[in-house]
Design a protein around this motif. Structure first.
Motif, PDB file in Angstrom:
ATOM      1  N   GLU A 409      78.385  53.797  -7.798  1.00  0.00           N
ATOM      2  CA  GLU A 409      78.771  52.981  -8.954  1.00  0.00           C
ATOM      3  C   GLU A 409      77.619  52.121  -9.447  1.00  0.00           C
ATOM      4  O   GLU A 409      77.466  51.882 -10.652  1.00  0.00           O
ATOM      5  CB  GLU A 409      79.961  52.091  -8.571  1.00  0.00           C
ATOM      6  CG  GLU A 409      80.547  51.303  -9.715  1.00  0.00           C
ATOM      7  CD  GLU A 409      81.775  50.529  -9.302  1.00  0.00           C
ATOM      8  OE1 GLU A 409      81.882  49.347  -9.682  1.00  0.00           O
ATOM      9  OE2 GLU A 409      82.622  51.100  -8.589  1.00  0.00           O
ATOM     10  N   GLN A 410      76.781  51.651  -8.501  1.00  0.00           N
ATOM     11  CA  GLN A 410      75.658  50.792  -8.869  1.00  0.00           C
ATOM     12  C   GLN A 410      74.503  51.578  -9.495  1.00  0.00           C
ATOM     13  O   GLN A 410      73.544  50.978  -9.988  1.00  0.00           O
ATOM     14  CB  GLN A 410      75.158  50.028  -7.639  1.00  0.00           C
ATOM     15  CG  GLN A 410      76.096  48.935  -7.149  1.00  0.00           C
ATOM     16  CD  GLN A 410      77.351  49.474  -6.492  1.00  0.00           C
ATOM     17  OE1 GLN A 410      77.312  50.487  -5.798  1.00  0.00           O
ATOM     18  NE2 GLN A 410      78.474  48.812  -6.723  1.00  0.00           N
ATOM     19  N   LEU A 411      74.566  52.898  -9.452  1.00  0.00           N
ATOM     20  CA  LEU A 411      73.516  53.732 -10.035  1.00  0.00           C
ATOM     21  C   LEU A 411      73.877  54.203 -11.439  1.00  0.00           C
ATOM     22  O   LEU A 411      73.418  55.250 -11.899  1.00  0.00           O
ATOM     23  CB  LEU A 411      73.236  54.939  -9.128  1.00  0.00           C
ATOM     24  CG  LEU A 411      72.656  54.581  -7.756  1.00  0.00           C
ATOM     25  CD1 LEU A 411      72.441  55.845  -6.925  1.00  0.00           C
ATOM     26  CD2 LEU A 411      71.350  53.806  -7.886  1.00  0.00           C
ATOM     27  N   THR A 412      74.704  53.428 -12.111  1.00  0.00           N
ATOM     28  CA  THR A 412      75.035  53.721 -13.507  1.00  0.00           C
ATOM     29  C   THR A 412      74.644  52.536 -14.388  1.00  0.00           C
ATOM     30  O   THR A 412      74.496  51.413 -13.922  1.00  0.00           O
ATOM     31  CB  THR A 412      76.540  53.984 -13.694  1.00  0.00           C
ATOM     32  OG1 THR A 412      77.293  52.837 -13.265  1.00  0.00           O
ATOM     33  CG2 THR A 412      76.990  55.198 -12.903  1.00  0.00           C
ATOM     34  N   SER A 413      74.471  52.830 -15.660  1.00  0.00           N
ATOM     35  CA  SER A 413      74.305  51.804 -16.688  1.00  0.00           C
ATOM     36  C   SER A 413      75.515  51.942 -17.615  1.00  0.00           C
ATOM     37  O   SER A 413      76.571  52.405 -17.178  1.00  0.00           O
ATOM     38  CB  SER A 413      72.988  52.020 -17.443  1.00  0.00           C
ATOM     39  OG  SER A 413      72.799  51.000 -18.402  1.00  0.00           O
ATOM     40  N   TYR A 414      75.376  51.560 -18.850  1.00  0.00           N
ATOM     41  CA  TYR A 414      76.498  51.728 -19.789  1.00  0.00           C
ATOM     42  C   TYR A 414      75.980  51.841 -21.210  1.00  0.00           C
ATOM     43  O   TYR A 414      74.822  51.540 -21.514  1.00  0.00           O
ATOM     44  CB  TYR A 414      77.494  50.565 -19.680  1.00  0.00           C
ATOM     45  CG  TYR A 414      76.905  49.181 -19.821  1.00  0.00           C
ATOM     46  CD1 TYR A 414      76.633  48.628 -21.067  1.00  0.00           C
ATOM     47  CD2 TYR A 414      76.620  48.421 -18.695  1.00  0.00           C
ATOM     48  CE1 TYR A 414      76.106  47.357 -21.196  1.00  0.00           C
ATOM     49  CE2 TYR A 414      76.093  47.146 -18.798  1.00  0.00           C
ATOM     50  CZ  TYR A 414      75.834  46.622 -20.061  1.00  0.00           C
ATOM     51  OH  TYR A 414      75.288  45.363 -20.172  1.00  0.00           O
ATOM     52  N   LYS A 415      76.847  52.339 -22.044  1.00  0.00           N
ATOM     53  CA  LYS A 415      76.563  52.373 -23.477  1.00  0.00           C
ATOM     54  C   LYS A 415      77.818  51.911 -24.214  1.00  0.00           C
ATOM     55  O   LYS A 415      78.925  51.916 -23.656  1.00  0.00           O
ATOM     56  CB  LYS A 415      76.164  53.770 -23.926  1.00  0.00           C
ATOM     57  CG  LYS A 415      77.230  54.848 -23.767  1.00  0.00           C
ATOM     58  CD  LYS A 415      76.674  56.209 -24.162  1.00  0.00           C
ATOM     59  CE  LYS A 415      77.690  57.321 -23.948  1.00  0.00           C
ATOM     60  NZ  LYS A 415      77.106  58.662 -24.237  1.00  0.00           N
ATOM     61  N   TYR A 416      77.631  51.497 -25.462  1.00  0.00           N
ATOM     62  CA  TYR A 416      78.758  51.051 -26.283  1.00  0.00           C
ATOM     63  C   TYR A 416      79.149  52.169 -27.251  1.00  0.00           C
ATOM     64  O   TYR A 416      78.295  52.780 -27.903  1.00  0.00           O
ATOM     65  CB  TYR A 416      78.381  49.804 -27.077  1.00  0.00           C
ATOM     66  CG  TYR A 416      78.238  48.577 -26.221  1.00  0.00           C
ATOM     67  CD1 TYR A 416      79.342  47.795 -25.903  1.00  0.00           C
ATOM     68  CD2 TYR A 416      76.995  48.204 -25.716  1.00  0.00           C
ATOM     69  CE1 TYR A 416      79.210  46.663 -25.110  1.00  0.00           C
ATOM     70  CE2 TYR A 416      76.854  47.072 -24.925  1.00  0.00           C
ATOM     71  CZ  TYR A 416      77.963  46.308 -24.624  1.00  0.00           C
ATOM     72  OH  TYR A 416      77.839  45.196 -23.840  1.00  0.00           O
ATOM     73  N   ILE A 417      80.429  52.430 -27.327  1.00  0.00           N
ATOM     74  CA  ILE A 417      80.964  53.397 -28.279  1.00  0.00           C
ATOM     75  C   ILE A 417      81.838  52.620 -29.264  1.00  0.00           C
ATOM     76  O   ILE A 417      82.756  51.897 -28.860  1.00  0.00           O
ATOM     77  CB  ILE A 417      81.779  54.486 -27.563  1.00  0.00           C
ATOM     78  CG1 ILE A 417      80.841  55.304 -26.651  1.00  0.00           C
ATOM     79  CG2 ILE A 417      82.483  55.386 -28.577  1.00  0.00           C
ATOM     80  CD1 ILE A 417      81.557  56.326 -25.807  1.00  0.00           C
ATOM     81  N   VAL A 418      81.511  52.753 -30.546  1.00  0.00           N
ATOM     82  CA  VAL A 418      82.208  51.996 -31.594  1.00  0.00           C
ATOM     83  C   VAL A 418      82.907  52.986 -32.517  1.00  0.00           C
ATOM     84  O   VAL A 418      82.278  53.890 -33.069  1.00  0.00           O
ATOM     85  CB  VAL A 418      81.219  51.124 -32.397  1.00  0.00           C
ATOM     86  CG1 VAL A 418      81.981  50.298 -33.439  1.00  0.00           C
ATOM     87  CG2 VAL A 418      80.417  50.212 -31.468  1.00  0.00           C
ATOM     88  N   ARG A 419      84.223  52.821 -32.654  1.00  0.00           N
ATOM     89  CA  ARG A 419      85.025  53.708 -33.498  1.00  0.00           C
ATOM     90  C   ARG A 419      85.538  52.930 -34.715  1.00  0.00           C
ATOM     91  O   ARG A 419      86.118  51.849 -34.571  1.00  0.00           O
ATOM     92  CB  ARG A 419      86.205  54.283 -32.696  1.00  0.00           C
ATOM     93  CG  ARG A 419      85.777  55.171 -31.536  1.00  0.00           C
ATOM     94  CD  ARG A 419      86.975  55.632 -30.734  1.00  0.00           C
ATOM     95  NE  ARG A 419      86.607  56.589 -29.684  1.00  0.00           N
ATOM     96  CZ  ARG A 419      86.232  56.250 -28.451  1.00  0.00           C
ATOM     97  NH1 ARG A 419      86.208  54.968 -28.121  1.00  0.00           N
ATOM     98  NH2 ARG A 419      85.913  57.176 -27.562  1.00  0.00           N
ATOM     99  N   GLY A 420      85.317  53.517 -35.870  1.00  0.00           N
ATOM    100  CA  GLY A 420      85.753  52.855 -37.093  1.00  0.00           C
ATOM    101  C   GLY A 420      86.513  53.808 -37.988  1.00  0.00           C
ATOM    102  O   GLY A 420      86.793  54.964 -37.637  1.00  0.00           O
ATOM    103  N   ASN A 421      86.854  53.321 -39.172  1.00  0.00           N
ATOM    104  CA  ASN A 421      87.526  54.169 -40.159  1.00  0.00           C
ATOM    105  C   ASN A 421      86.937  53.896 -41.550  1.00  0.00           C
ATOM    106  O   ASN A 421      87.668  53.761 -42.525  1.00  0.00           O
ATOM    107  CB  ASN A 421      89.035  53.943 -40.160  1.00  0.00           C
ATOM    108  CG  ASN A 421      89.401  52.467 -40.309  1.00  0.00           C
ATOM    109  OD1 ASN A 421      88.528  51.638 -40.593  1.00  0.00           O
ATOM    110  ND2 ASN A 421      90.677  52.144 -40.166  1.00  0.00           N
ATOM    111  N   GLY A 422      85.601  53.819 -41.594  1.00  0.00           N
ATOM    112  CA  GLY A 422      84.917  53.645 -42.867  1.00  0.00           C
ATOM    113  C   GLY A 422      84.373  52.256 -43.097  1.00  0.00           C
ATOM    114  O   GLY A 422      83.910  51.944 -44.212  1.00  0.00           O
ATOM    115  N   GLN A 423      84.372  51.376 -42.098  1.00  0.00           N
ATOM    116  CA  GLN A 423      83.901  50.010 -42.297  1.00  0.00           C
ATOM    117  C   GLN A 423      82.430  49.976 -42.677  1.00  0.00           C
ATOM    118  O   GLN A 423      81.628  50.774 -42.183  1.00  0.00           O
ATOM    119  CB  GLN A 423      84.090  49.182 -41.008  1.00  0.00           C
ATOM    120  CG  GLN A 423      85.536  48.842 -40.688  1.00  0.00           C
ATOM    121  CD  GLN A 423      86.187  49.874 -39.784  1.00  0.00           C
ATOM    122  OE1 GLN A 423      85.775  51.031 -39.777  1.00  0.00           O
ATOM    123  NE2 GLN A 423      87.189  49.447 -39.044  1.00  0.00           N
ATOM    124  N   VAL A 424      82.082  49.068 -43.564  1.00  0.00           N
ATOM    125  CA  VAL A 424      80.685  48.760 -43.875  1.00  0.00           C
ATOM    126  C   VAL A 424      80.480  47.258 -43.707  1.00  0.00           C
ATOM    127  O   VAL A 424      81.428  46.467 -43.864  1.00  0.00           O
ATOM    128  CB  VAL A 424      80.314  49.189 -45.321  1.00  0.00           C
ATOM    129  CG1 VAL A 424      80.380  50.700 -45.466  1.00  0.00           C
ATOM    130  CG2 VAL A 424      81.209  48.498 -46.340  1.00  0.00           C
TER     131      VAL A 424
END
Length: 426
Positions: A409-424
């Motif tokens: 578990e300590q040998l992982t990092s992370y990324k962010y996943i952002v879900r939208g529906n057309g936002q600007v």
């Protein structure tokens, strides 16, 4: 292009660059590998280690014979030694890692913003991990298993003294990878024991994402000073056990003996014993047990007065990781003075308190800044396997990126996943 300047006539550089390229390519496949395939490989690795145990033991005997001829001490020989139990332990460790939840793809947090964006933080592999270690050949299997489970490729550099053992173990690991249809290059060893290869490895910034050194202070200092790649450090194991005035005398005898003498050459072995002054009343049997087991005691004046077999401790003893059957012993006035001594001399690895006084224990656990703290248990439990991690690559004594036992578990990092529906963004 890699930041290293490559001499086209340098065969070692060519080999190292090829190693890095193969590891990077393998890491991309591992990052997408499903849990089932990774676990199949881990189990196949374990089966191959058991099947090839005679070959591994024969290779280890070659290493042991060379080490004895070089005059290596008993503690280093113990770290190098493999027997049937330790070989089976490697296989068991791989099987235990296979049973762990997949650390890749875990949701580490999710929330929604007022504008409707849904944000999730997801665990991902680090990529390619370079692991440099000394003596203990079982690290070859532990490191490979944890890197595989966490979706990382591994480049391993074991000590020259364990070269034959590590090579025999690696053959089994790569057979397991092939059996599961995963790239053989997911686990590789440096092609030589030449120290120059380590210097090249520490500069492969294009191919290696993290370096983990596991060994003595000299190795750690070299890696920390030379590496152009982020380093997860495992420094000295100057571990303390404090026997409080409210300790159960029989528990103290049992725990202290185990903490020092179960295996003296591991980083979780207690190196300094602190005795609360009122606990001197039941300290003599503790010393008797240790001396009977072959431990040399170096103590302050009060401990010397208690037992004439105790030699005088020097100021350097309080800052020494012996990795041997030697223990420094000091009398302190209560838990507060024990905490002060540990703050001055600890390597922030592992400390233990033996007491029935919950208030004293809570203060000890709260105020000491070390990666692992134990109450009424041996410091020898400072081990990822004992923590339920299956195995560990080491004990991190720093605070970034992981602390304490470093498992899958300590040998992982992370990324962010952002879900939208057309936002600007306005």
């Amino acid at each position: 292009m890699t930041a290293l300047k490559k001499d086209t006539g340098d065969a070692l550089m060519d080999e190292m660059l090829a190693l890095g390229r193969a590891a990077k390519a393998a890491s991309l496949k591992l990052a997408q590998a499903p849990r089932e395939k990774k676990d199949l490989a881990l189990k196949a690795m374990a089966a191959e280690i058991r099947a090839q145990a005679p070959k591994i033991l024969a290779a280890n005997e070659r290493d042991m014979a060379a080490a004895r001829a070089r005059g290596l001490g008993a503690a280093l020989l113990d770290r190098l030694l493999l027997d049937e139990k330790r070989v089976d332990g490697m296989a068991q460790g791989l099987e235990e890692v296979a049973q762990l939840p997949d650390p890749v793809g875990r949701s580490l947090g999710a929330w929604e913003r007022p504008n409707g964006l849904r944000i999730e933080r997801v665990a991902v592999p680090l990529g390619v991990i370079g692991i440099i270690y000394e003596s203990r050949p079982n690290v070859t299997a532990d490191a490979a298993g944890l890197c595989l489970k966490s979706g990382n490729a591994a480049i391993l550099r074991g000590g020259s003294e364990s070269a034959h053992s590590a090579a025999a173990i690696l053959d089994c690991l790569q057979e397991g990878l092939c059996a599961a249809g995963l790239p053989k290059a997911a686990v590789q060893r440096l092609p030589t024991t030449d120290r120059a290869a380590v210097g090249i490895m520490l500069g492969l910034v294009e191919y290696i994402d993290l370096i983990i050194p596991r060994g003595g202070k000299g190795l750690i200092e070299r890696v920390a000073s030379e590496s152009r790649i982020p380093v997860l450090k495992h420094l000295d194991g100057i571990c303390h056990t404090y026997v409080d005035r409210a300790a159960d005398p029989e528990m103290a005898r049992k725990v202290v003996l185990n903490a020092k003498m179960r295996r003296t050459g591991i980083c979780g072995a207690t190196e300094t014993l602190l005795i609360d002054r009122p606990a001197l009343a039941f300290t003599k049997p503790i010393l008797d047990d240790l001396i009977k087991a072959g431990c040399e005691i170096r103590g302050d004046a009060e401990i010397q007065a208690l037992d004439k077999r105790v030699s005088a401790a020097s100021p350097e003893d309080w800052d020494t990781e012996y990795l041997d059957a030697i223990l420094s012993v000091k009398v302190v006035d209560g838990v507060g003075e024990a905490i002060e001594h540990i703050a001055r001399h600890s390597s922030h690895h592992t400390e233990a308190i033996i007491t029935a006084d919950e208030t004293a224990a809570r203060r000890f656990l709260s105020e000491i800044d070390s990666g692992i703290l134990l109450w009424n248990a041996s410091t020898q439990f400072a081990d990822g396997g004992e923590f339920g991690m299956g195995a560990e690559i080491g004990i991190s004594t720093g605070k970034l990126h992981a602390r304490g036992p470093v498992g899958a578990e300590q040998l992982t990092s992370y990324k962010y996943i952002v879900r939208g529906n057309g936002q600007v963004r306005p």
